[in-house]
Design a protein around this motif. Structure first.
Motif, PDB file in Angstrom:
ATOM      1  N   VAL A   1      -4.213 -23.741  -9.195  1.00 11.39           N
ATOM      2  CA  VAL A   1      -4.809 -22.581  -9.868  1.00 11.39           C
ATOM      3  C   VAL A   1      -6.093 -22.228  -9.129  1.00 11.39           C
ATOM      4  CG1 VAL A   1      -5.739 -21.677 -12.036  1.00 11.39           C
ATOM      5  CG2 VAL A   1      -3.889 -23.379 -12.075  1.00 11.39           C
ATOM      6  N   PRO A   2      -6.164 -21.056  -8.505  1.00  8.09           N
ATOM      7  CA  PRO A   2      -7.388 -20.692  -7.771  1.00  8.09           C
ATOM      8  C   PRO A   2      -8.556 -20.429  -8.711  1.00  8.09           C
ATOM      9  CG  PRO A   2      -5.852 -18.852  -7.801  1.00  8.09           C
ATOM     10  CD  PRO A   2      -5.129 -20.010  -8.398  1.00  8.09           C
ATOM     11  N   SER A   3      -9.754 -20.783  -8.247  1.00  7.75           N
ATOM     12  CA  SER A   3     -10.964 -20.569  -9.037  1.00  7.75           C
ATOM     13  C   SER A   3     -11.671 -19.290  -8.587  1.00  7.75           C
ATOM     14  CB  SER A   3     -11.912 -21.762  -8.877  1.00  7.75           C
ATOM     15  OG  SER A   3     -13.178 -21.469  -9.439  1.00  7.75           O
ATOM     16  N   ARG A   4     -11.958 -18.391  -9.524  1.00  8.25           N
ATOM     17  CA  ARG A   4     -12.725 -17.179  -9.210  1.00  8.25           C
ATOM     18  C   ARG A   4     -14.204 -17.510  -9.027  1.00  8.25           C
ATOM     19  NH1 ARG A   4     -15.963 -14.149 -12.095  1.00  8.25           N
ATOM     20  NH2 ARG A   4     -15.412 -15.294 -13.978  1.00  8.25           N
TER      21      ARG A   4
ATOM     22  N   PRO B   1     -15.020 -19.634  -5.109  1.00 10.13           N
ATOM     23  CA  PRO B   1     -14.028 -19.062  -4.178  1.00 10.13           C
ATOM     24  C   PRO B   1     -13.552 -20.094  -3.151  1.00 10.13           C
ATOM     25  CG  PRO B   1     -15.867 -17.558  -4.478  1.00 10.13           C
ATOM     26  CD  PRO B   1     -16.272 -18.851  -5.135  1.00 10.13           C
TER      27      PRO B   1
ATOM     28  N   PHE C   1      -9.546 -24.820  -5.708  1.00 13.83           N
ATOM     29  CA  PHE C   1      -8.406 -24.764  -6.615  1.00 13.83           C
ATOM     30  C   PHE C   1      -8.464 -25.889  -7.640  1.00 13.83           C
ATOM     31  CE2 PHE C   1      -7.174 -22.696  -2.758  1.00 13.83           C
ATOM     32  CZ  PHE C   1      -6.349 -21.654  -3.144  1.00 13.83           C
TER      33      PHE C   1
ATOM     34  N   GLN D   1      -6.626  -8.431  -8.470  1.00 18.76           N
ATOM     35  CA  GLN D   1      -6.677  -9.816  -8.934  1.00 18.76           C
ATOM     36  C   GLN D   1      -6.841 -10.779  -7.757  1.00 18.76           C
ATOM     37  OE1 GLN D   1      -3.000  -9.118 -11.425  1.00 18.76           O
ATOM     38  NE2 GLN D   1      -3.970 -10.682 -12.689  1.00 18.76           N
ATOM     39  N   LEU D   2      -6.130 -10.507  -6.681  1.00 15.36           N
ATOM     40  CA  LEU D   2      -6.233 -11.380  -5.503  1.00 15.36           C
ATOM     41  C   LEU D   2      -7.638 -11.340  -4.912  1.00 15.36           C
ATOM     42  CD1 LEU D   2      -2.827 -10.628  -3.731  1.00 15.36           C
ATOM     43  CD2 LEU D   2      -3.434 -12.681  -5.026  1.00 15.36           C
TER      44      LEU D   2
ATOM     45  N   GLU E   1     -10.436 -10.698  -6.437  1.00 16.86           N
ATOM     46  CA  GLU E   1     -11.345 -11.420  -7.331  1.00 16.86           C
ATOM     47  C   GLU E   1     -11.304 -12.921  -7.087  1.00 16.86           C
ATOM     48  OE1 GLU E   1     -10.022 -10.185 -11.154  1.00 16.86           O
ATOM     49  OE2 GLU E   1     -11.409  -8.483 -11.279  1.00 16.86           O
ATOM     50  N   LEU E   2     -10.130 -13.397  -6.657  1.00 18.22           N
ATOM     51  CA  LEU E   2      -9.965 -14.828  -6.403  1.00 18.22           C
ATOM     52  C   LEU E   2     -10.223 -15.199  -4.948  1.00 18.22           C
ATOM     53  CD1 LEU E   2      -6.718 -15.308  -8.507  1.00 18.22           C
ATOM     54  CD2 LEU E   2      -8.991 -16.193  -9.076  1.00 18.22           C
TER      55      LEU E   2
ATOM     56  N   LEU F   1      -8.384 -14.346  -2.397  1.00 15.16           N
ATOM     57  CA  LEU F   1      -7.109 -14.722  -1.795  1.00 15.16           C
ATOM     58  C   LEU F   1      -6.503 -13.555  -1.028  1.00 15.16           C
ATOM     59  CD1 LEU F   1      -5.416 -16.663  -4.735  1.00 15.16           C
ATOM     60  CD2 LEU F   1      -6.637 -17.634  -2.798  1.00 15.16           C
TER      61      LEU F   1
END
Length: 599
Positions: A190-193, A196, A199, A583-584, A586-587, A589
């Motif tokens: 789960v990636p962390s916002r 950055p 995970f 969304q990507l 923000e993470l 990614l």
């Protein structure tokens, strides 16, 4: 159509309307199971999770109500008020729990209409494709047989909480967002916002946290917990599953096993009405493999493996001679009273090859003599001694595997044994055979990685008398580990844990970790061990597997409300799915997919 309840309150569930309530008014709510229109009378079966009750609409009593009832369709949601009426003796339906009564309806609300269903809920489940059932899982779950399974699941969960509470366990929660660590299956990340490029991992089990709870002094911990593993699926695997997870302080193996025997004894009594005698059978790992070719043996039938290594010494069959010269063995099982055809034997030979055996040797012991491609390599006396060692007699088929690896021989024959047991109806499906498998190897050799890996997990305590072997012969070290097995399925497993920091570091070293790597991955646990660690051990049940076996299902998919299919996707929600670029971003990614899109 009035869709509001307007203050109506349900009197009871449908199947709870008893004959003693005759003459009383009740308010019921549920779904239309079926409707029969006999002109002046309309009969409707109303269903909720408890069962079915029959409603009667009589045009002679209320023509407007009769007209409203004529619009009712399958799976419409109704609320009704009516009078409980005893049926005449000739009209009693003995197939319904409420078959002695019916409800003379006075008022009706159609709370919700149903469109035509994608499949008929009255059909047998094997007549509806799994894909369709899972896409419309909420409809599939309306089936009484499905709801019965999930009520059983609920009951087992409540029994677990009650039993372990009475035994002094505390229900404590552990994190869902945790650190990714090596060993075991692949983690779901789960990636962390907020951080950055970093995970979390979803937990494969609460293993390290429940050990930390023992360090914290809670003494006895229990949790019915969700776990996640990114691994290939099969009948008893899902990417997300449930465990009954527990841990105890100041205990040895027997203490953990005894408390868990009490739990399964309670479940058998309350759910199956079966008195389970204790203690359960204990079978060391080496014996389980030698007798049944499995570390989770199905003991509901015989056909145990027989070691023929001594009996075939000196024979002229090169396959057997090479296996023995390589330090391996020749073993057999006997299919009693069956003379298999060559075509069938060839198919069985292909089966054992999938378990790394080189092939299957066989002998059919017919009334008119022996039929076998290897009989020519034996004298008549030697072949007779082979049959005697195997326990084979006229009318039987003798099936043999040889290899330089005992594990290969036992595993291949163990799987062949199960296949023949199923095919020839040798397994007594009415039995519930529990046993413990104990004294597992602590380590197993990983050919691909070129090092040892933990057979259970890296926190398992070695047998006291085997600790010295960690440095000289790690493959011979036995673990203080135990698995509970039911009918050939591992229900759960556990072990006594390492509670000494130096021994834990040594264990990581045997597994190929440098000291720096061990502290980088598990430093918080090694650090905690410095501050007074009680001896502790525990166990985790596969809760879904337990319910699957108790309910007689073939797959844990049947006991999970919203399961995934074999590629770990959800036909109902269509997860996993793509997310938008916002969304990507923000993470932090950016996707780098293979050419042509996702694999």
């Amino acid at each position: 159509m009035e869709t509001s309840l307007s203050g109506w309150k349900r009197s009871c569930y449908c199947a709870q309307v008893e004959e003693s309530r005759a003459g009383q008014e009740v308010t019921l709510m549920g779904w239309v199971q079926r409707r029969r229109n006999l002109g002046g009378l309309i009969f409707v079966w109303l269903r909720d999770r408890s069962g079915i009750v029959q409603l009667v609409f009589d045009s002679a009593q209320d023509a407007a109500l009769q007209e409203q009832a004529e619009t009712i369709r399958h799976e419409d949601v109704l609320a009704v008020k009516g009078i409980v009426v005893r049926r005449q003796e000739k009209d009693i339906n003995k197939e319904l729990a409420t078959g002695a009564i019916e409800i003379a309806v006075k008022e009706l609300k159609v709370l919700s209409r149903s469109e035509n269903l994608p499949f008929n809920l009255d059909e047998d489940t094997d007549k509806v494709s799994d894909a369709l059932r899972l896409k419309y899982r909420y409809l599939d779950l309306r089936r009484p047989q499905m709801q019965s399974t999930f009520m059983l699941r609920h009951r087992v969960a409540q029994l677990a909480r009650r039993y372990f509470d009475e035994q002094g366990f505390l229900e404590l929660e552990t994190p869902m967002l945790t650190k990714s660590t090596p060993e075991g299956a692949r983690d779901y990340l789960v990636p962390s916002r907020v951080h950055p490029g970093t995970f979390y991992a979803l937990p494969q089990s609460p293993q390290q946290f429940k050990q930390l709870l023992m360090l914290s002094g809670f003494d006895k911990y229990i949790q019915i917990v969700r776990c996640f593993r990114d691994e290939d699926l099969r009948a008893d695997r899902q990417p997300e599953f449930t465990q009954i997870d527990l841990e105890m302080s100041f205990v040895e193996e027997e203490d953990v096993m005894q408390v868990n025997e009490g739990f399964v004894q309670l479940v058998c009594k309350e759910v199956l009405g079966m008195d389970l005698p204790l203690p359960l059978q204990r079978l060391p790992y080496a014996q389980a493999m030698a007798r049944f070719g499995s570390d989770k043996p199905d003991t509901r039938f015989g056909m145990e493996l027989q070691d023929l290594s001594g009996a075939v010494q000196g024979c002229g069959f090169k396959v057997f001679a090479d296996a023995l010269a390589g330090g391996g063995s020749v073993r057999a099982i006997v299919l009693e009273g069956q003379s298999l055809a060559r075509k069938e034997l060839d198919r069985l030979g292909e089966l054992v090859k999938t378990y790394h055996a080189k092939g299957l040797a066989w002998a059919v012991l017919g009334q008119d003599g022996v039929r076998s491609p290897i009989a020519k390599f034996f004298s008549e006396e030697q072949f007779a001694s082979v049959c005697q060692a195997a326990g084979a007699k006229t009318g039987d088929t003798l099936l043999m595997v040889a290899d330089a690896s005992d594990t290969t021989v036992c595993t291949a024959l163990g799987q062949l044994r199960l296949e023949l047991g199923r095919r020839f109806g040798l397994i007594d499906e009415s039995k519930f055979n529990f046993l413990w498998v104990t004294e597992f190897p602590l380590l197993e050799w990983d050919e691909e990685a070129g090092r040892f890996s933990a057979m259970h997990h890296p926190f398992t305590m070695p047998m006291d008398e085997d600790i010295a072997l960690l440095e000289t012969d790690p493959g011979r070290v036995r673990a203080k580990a135990y698995d509970m097995v039911l009918n050939g399925t591992e229900l759960g497993g556990g072990s006594i844990r390492i509670h000494d920091s130096a021994l834990q570091e040594k264990m990581f070293g045997v597994l190929g970790f440098t000291k720096e790597q061990a502290w980088n991955q598990f430093g918080y646990l090694l650090e905690a061990f410095k501050y007074g660690t009680p001896p502790h051990g525990g166990m985790a049940y596969g809760f879904d597997r337990l319910v699957m076996l108790l309910s007689g299902k073939d797959s844990i998919r049947d006991v999970i409300a919203f399961p995934k299919v074999q590629n770990a996707s959800c036909p109902l929600t269509e997860a996993p799915c793509a997310v938008d670029d916002k969304q990507l971003r923000e993470l932090g990614l950016k996707l780098d997919l293979p050419e042509g899109g996702e694999e």
